[in-house]
Design a protein around this motif. Structure first.
Motif: not given
Length: 351
Positions: A347-351
């Motif tokens: 999963i990708q999460t925003c920085l």
């Protein structure tokens, strides 16, 4: 009451005072509480508060319906129709296209809930509409196969959704406090309320059922049904995408497009007068919560893409372990037996 109800109704149920436009409203969004805070109110709102408790219950359901749909329609956007109360309160103080959508979907939800209650017989004040459905603009009778062509013995029946009652009560509760004002924010609010109601009214569908021996259709039962509320939300989201920016007209009683080259918005369109923030970073002044920590979709090219949602700040990728059914076998008769397998996904999460 759930936070989703509280968030969606802040604009709908706030008292109309000049200070409110400047500082927002902290009213607890329960119609019964609104009635307590408006004991001096006169007219139809006062009558609803005092005498129509069943209607207030349906209004509350309609507000919840609109708020839930708002969260669904904006789930993949930088602004995701948050239920965080302080944030929503700041959003609704302004006059952006997001505010316009909240107004429209809430008015639609109240209309929808009241109309549905009429059809179900849950309200003493109304019932479904009986008799032959009246042709609606652009929606004449559906085409029948040869075996169902009307004969001299052919007649109507059915019980339609009473959307006229839903529209009327939605206007009385939501608009009555604003009708004597003509400032630009009030005009925009009332316009967007109406746009939401029209998304229900203008998309009613005729449903029919034939009765008779050998498919003779000697009796054709037809009725008007509201669209699903998801369809209403989809149409209003499209209106949000094409929302028109307006300014006050010189007469002080109307609005006009910001640019002379832009077509004047119609009754079904959502309008606004202020540009939206980008919602990339948290900002207490605008109510933006930012997108830090939001999950994005690396394979998407839409509003939920990591580039768009993370505002090109980048993202981090982590692996999580999940479960799913696997090695499923059919056992006679009639059962399917599966094993539980563990799988890893990124999963990708925003920085």
């Amino acid at each position: 009451m759930r936070p989703v109800v509280i968030a969606a109704c802040l604009l709908l149920l706030a008292p109309i005072t000049d200070s409110w436009w400047a500082s927002g409203s902290a009213v607890i969004l329960d119609p019964r509480m609104i009635c307590k805070k408006n004991r001096r109110t006169r007219g139809r709102l006062a009558q609803i508060c005092r005498n129509e408790t069943g209607l207030l219950k349906e209004i509350t359901k309609g507000v919840t319906l609109g708020a839930t749909e708002c969260a669904h329609q904006f789930r993949n956007r930088r602004w995701n129709c948050t239920t965080q109360r302080r944030s929503m309160r700041k959003i609704l103080m302004r006059d952006t296209r997001e505010t316009g959508f909240v107004n429209a979907i809430t008015a639609a939800g109240v209309t929808y809930s009241i109309t549905r209650a009429c059809t179900a017989g849950s309200l003493l004040e109304c019932s479904c509409e009986k008799g032959a459905p009246k042709p609606r603009r652009g929606r004449e009778s559906v085409t029948l196969p040869p075996s169902q062509v009307p004969t001299e013995r052919w007649q109507w029946g059915g019980c339609s959704d009473n959307v006229r009652f839903g529209l009327k009560k939605s206007r009385e509760f939501m608009d009555s406090r604003y009708r004597k004002r003509s400032d630009i924010k009030t005009l925009i609010k009332l316009h967007n309320h109406n746009a939401g109601r029209l998304a229900v009214k203008n998309n009613m569908k005729m449903e029919c059922k034939c009765h008779g021996l050998s498919g003779s259709c000697t009796l054709r039962t037809c009725w008007w049904r509201m669209p699903t509320f998801r369809e209403v939300g989809d149409r209003l989201r499209d209106r949000f995408e094409g929302a028109a920016k307006v300014i006050a007209s010189n007469d002080g009683d109307s609005f006009m497009p910001e640019s002379p080259s832009i077509k004047k918005p119609g009754k079904k369109d959502i309008i606004y007068s202020e540009e939206s923030p980008d919602f990339c970073s948290a900002n207490l002044k605008t109510g933006s919560l930012g997108t830090l920590g939001r999950q994005c979709n690396i394979s998407s090219a839409g509003t939920d893409s990591c580039d768009q949602l993370c505002c090109r700040r980048g993202y981090k990728e982590t692996s999580v372990r999940d479960t799913e059914n696997c090695n499923c076998q059919f056992k006679w008769c009639c059962e399917v037996i599966c094993e539980t397998c563990y799988v890893k996904r990124n999963i990708q999460t925003c920085l």
